[in-house]
Design a protein around this motif. Structure first.
Motif, PDB file in Angstrom:
ATOM      1  N   VAL A 113       0.720  -1.161   0.242  1.00  0.00           N
ATOM      2  CA  VAL A 113       0.045   0.019   0.164  1.00  0.00           C
ATOM      3  C   VAL A 113       0.518   1.252   0.122  1.00  0.00           C
ATOM      4  N   ALA A 114       1.790   1.240   1.081  1.00  0.00           N
ATOM      5  CA  ALA A 114       3.123   2.028   0.753  1.00  0.00           C
ATOM      6  C   ALA A 114       3.425   2.244  -0.428  1.00  0.00           C
ATOM      7  N   ALA A 115       3.990   1.317  -1.037  1.00  0.00           N
ATOM      8  CA  ALA A 115       4.041   1.594  -2.371  1.00  0.00           C
ATOM      9  C   ALA A 115       3.408   2.215  -3.541  1.00  0.00           C
ATOM     10  N   ALA A 116       2.409   1.762  -3.321  1.00  0.00           N
ATOM     11  CA  ALA A 116       0.867   2.456  -4.707  1.00  0.00           C
ATOM     12  C   ALA A 116       0.957   3.788  -4.259  1.00  0.00           C
ATOM     13  N   LYS A 117       1.211   4.049  -3.120  1.00  0.00           N
ATOM     14  CA  LYS A 117       0.728   5.197  -2.067  1.00  0.00           C
ATOM     15  C   LYS A 117       1.909   6.496  -3.050  1.00  0.00           C
ATOM     16  N   SER A 118       3.156   6.289  -2.587  1.00  0.00           N
ATOM     17  CA  SER A 118       4.660   6.548  -3.544  1.00  0.00           C
ATOM     18  C   SER A 118       4.273   6.859  -4.803  1.00  0.00           C
ATOM     19  N   LYS A 119       3.669   6.047  -4.948  1.00  0.00           N
ATOM     20  CA  LYS A 119       4.018   5.600  -7.292  1.00  0.00           C
ATOM     21  C   LYS A 119       3.339   6.795  -7.761  1.00  0.00           C
ATOM     22  N   LEU A 120       1.776   7.072  -6.989  1.00  0.00           N
ATOM     23  CA  LEU A 120       0.707   8.044  -6.857  1.00  0.00           C
ATOM     24  C   LEU A 120       1.141   9.522  -7.016  1.00  0.00           C
ATOM     25  N   GLU A 121       2.287   9.640  -6.116  1.00  0.00           N
ATOM     26  CA  GLU A 121       2.972  10.966  -5.129  1.00  0.00           C
ATOM     27  C   GLU A 121       4.281  11.366  -6.572  1.00  0.00           C
ATOM     28  N   LEU A 122       4.278  10.232  -7.220  1.00  0.00           N
ATOM     29  CA  LEU A 122       5.612  10.819  -8.146  1.00  0.00           C
ATOM     30  C   LEU A 122       4.775  10.908  -9.381  1.00  0.00           C
ATOM     31  N   TYR A 123       3.855  10.388  -9.220  1.00  0.00           N
ATOM     32  CA  TYR A 123       3.161  10.923 -11.005  1.00  0.00           C
ATOM     33  C   TYR A 123       2.645  12.087 -10.503  1.00  0.00           C
ATOM     34  N   GLY A 124       2.144  12.733  -9.393  1.00  0.00           N
ATOM     35  CA  GLY A 124       1.429  14.581  -9.910  1.00  0.00           C
ATOM     36  C   GLY A 124       0.938  14.634  -8.722  1.00  0.00           C
TER      37      GLY A 124
END
Length: 621
Positions: free
Chosen positions: A233-244
């Motif tokens: 879950v933390a990795a998926a959330k961090s990926k969305l943050e990196l997408y902007g």
């Protein structure tokens, strides 16, 4: 034949007639010549008779007035003594050949002319006739405020510290284009466009799947499995943050439990859209710059300054800006940066000037005219001004630690920083963080500058001996840089302006600190003769004549005299002269020519008029 004979007889008669006439004329001139000879011989005999009596009279007079000890030197004294008994002859020289120097009178070995005496002393004396022929004008060495006017041109440009790009972090297609042309003003956070991206949809689905998995394993006994799902879950959330995506957007996706097919792109700052690289339905790649936004409330000007004008430019200097589109209207600006490199093609220095543009009347790309009017006092006191929080707008060298009035003009002192309203105490300054490039940016804790992104530095608290102390901290002396000569400034007492000094100190009457008036000791440029190796002036010493003095001067500047408002060129004095000296401003080249004839210029110019080691004597006061 008879004809030729007659011509011959006629020619002979003519020759005989001419010869007889010449003999008769010669006979008539002999008596007159003899009479003249008798007259001359009579005059000569009279002179001889007078000469015979003259030595007797002189001997009688000398025997009455002289001592017996001077009898052996009488002839030598009569030969070398000048008409003025107070002067001593240095040597004898030729008017046509000044290089000839003889210890005794005589004739020039070059042209056989009589030698003339050269007396001790460097002053050149002129007769009344010479003064009438040479229009000599003098002016006193005086204190005056001098400045320099620098005029140049530049082009208005964007402020690079107030510019931002709006770019996408994912690939996709433009779904909705809200800002579809340049020139639109936007606010920070306004939605510019929306992008449909399959990558974004996949990342959201991964995030929602991980959230469901962690809900299903909420009551499980397998702690390791639950910890693994939480990491997903933390990795998926961090990926969305990196997408902007922002935290609010991610929270909204979590609450709704649905995937958003589009991603909005927001304005990173407030300003005007000056460039656009996107269209409706266009496919964009990751990292592509779609918009360029600039804050036009502040603009830059790149000006070119010549090399000889560089000493008159400093950081924070005031600049007047004018443009052809608004004649008669000027805009204030200031020098914000002097580039550390020189343009070898144009032989100019790039100077960055910042101008405020709240009304938007100035447009990037406009040609502007720049005018800078620094004074020598401004240039030489920048170190003192920058350290004081308050300064006079008309006399910036008058500074203080507290808001008060200028002791010269009575104006209220203004803050040297736009953000400083009152003097901060030690307790208020503690914990403050400021930007070294933009002091107006402050924060209560450590962070980055909102303008340039530099790390903030902690402002040191300044402790005061008394909380209510209002002692004025004037610039004790001009803060002269190593490459600037020390000029002679004028310091006066605020209550007794008739008394002045050339160094900072205290008033002899009331003990108050002397204030620098901004006036510097100067002489007109026309008074200086530049020989190439040194600078020479002629000082009128009255009965002693005109004295030749070597001076050291500062940068050339403009000023006005006491009797005229017309601006003239002046040199500030570093050494060699004192206030009140009368320097020759007109006719000095003719005086210089006369000194070369008499040989007194040999020490200043060297070469043919002097030896290799000859130096002009420096005038000491």
């Amino acid at each position: 034949m008879p004809k030729n004979f007659c011509l011959t007889i006629t020619l002979m008669i003519t020759v005989l007639f001419i010869f007889s006439c010449s003999q008769q004329e010669k006979a008539e001139m002999e008596p007159s010549v003899s009479e003249k000879r008798e007259t001359i011989s009579g005059d000569t005999s009279g002179m001889d008779e007078h000469a015979a009596h003259t030595p007797t009279e002189k001997d009688e007079t000398a025997s009455e007035d002289t001592m017996s000890s001077m009898d052996g030197h009488a002839d030598h004294t009569a030969m070398v003594a000048p008409s003025d008994g107070e002067k001593t002859i240095r040597y004898w020289t030729c008017v046509m050949h000044p290089t000839v120097k003889m210890p005794e009178p005589g004739s020039c070995p070059v042209c056989k002319m009589d030698l003339i005496p050269i007396y001790e002393g460097s002053g050149l004396e002129l007769t009344e006739q010479q003064k009438a022929l040479i229009p000599v004008r003098t002016e006193p060495v005086a204190f005056r405020e001098v400045s320099r006017e620098i005029r140049t041109v530049g082009i208005l440009d964007y402020n690079e510290t107030r510019m931002a790009y709006a770019s996408t972090r994912i690939s996709g297609w433009i779904e909705d284009l809200h800002i579809d042309f340049t020139g639109i003003n936007v606010r920070e956070g306004d939605e510019l466009l929306s992008i449909y991206s399959p990558e974004l949809v996949t990342a959201q689905e991964e995030y929602l799947t991980a959230l469901k998995s962690i809900e299903e394993l909420q009551n499980t006994e397998y702690a390791e499995l639950r910890r693994s799902v939480e990491q997903t879950v933390a990795a998926a959330k961090s990926k969305l943050e990196l997408y902007g995506l922002t935290l609010e957007q991610i929270k909204d996706i979590r609450n709704r439990g649905k995937v958003s097919t589009i991603l909005p792109l927001f304005a990173p700052m407030a300003g005007t859209v000056v460039h656009m690289n996107v269209a409706q339905g266009q496919h964009v790649n990751q990292g592509m710059n779609l918009y360029r936004i600039v804050d036009l409330n502040s603009l830059w000007i790149m000006a070119d300054v010549y090399e000889y004008e560089l000493p008159w430019i400093y950081m924070g200097q005031a600049v007047e800006i004018a443009t052809q589109s608004m004649p008669g209207l000027t805009f204030p600006g200031k020098v914000t940066y002097i580039y550390p490199f020189f343009d070898t093609q144009t032989r100019t220095q790039k100077v960055q000037i910042e101008v405020s543009n709240p009304t938007g009347r100035l447009r990037p790309g406009m040609f502007v005219t720049l005018e800078i009017k620094p004074t020598l006092a401004d240039i030489y006191t920048q170190g003192a001004i920058s350290k004081a929080p308050y300064a006079c707008p008309m006399h910036p060298w008058v500074t203080s630690e507290h808001p008060t009035e200028c002791e010269i003009c009575g104006m209220d002192l203004e803050s040297t920083h736009a953000d400083v309203v009152e003097v901060e105490s030690a307790s208020d300054a503690e914990g403050k963080w400021v930007c070294p490039m933009h002091p107006e940016v402050r924060s209560a804790e450590f962070g980055e500058c909102s303008i340039c992104g530099m790390d903030l530095v902690e402002k040191q608290a300044t402790t005061e001996t008394s909380a209510h102390s209002h002692v004025h901290q004037h610039a004790p002396a001009p803060s002269v840089q190593a490459d600037q000569p020390p000029l002679i400034f004028k310091y006066v007492c605020p209550d007794h302006p008739d008394e002045y000094a050339t160094v900072p100190g205290l008033c002899s009457r009331d003990g108050k600190s002397l204030v620098m008036t901004g006036e510097v000791l100067t002489i007109p440029k026309s008074a200086v003769i530049d020989t190439g190796l040194r600078k020479i002036v002629f000082v009128d010493r009255g009965e002693s004549g005109y004295e030749q003095i070597e001076v050291e001067v500062g940068p050339e500047a403009w000023g006005t005299s006491s009797d005229s408002e017309t601006k003239r060129r002046y040199y500030p004095i570093v050494s060699g002269l004192t206030p009140g000296d009368m320097v020759v401003t007109h006719g000095n080249f003719l005086i210089d020519s006369q000194t070369q004839l008499t040989g007194s210029a040999s020490g200043a110019y060297g070469g043919a008029l002097g030896g290799e080691g000859s130096k002009v004597p420096v005038h000491q006061h």
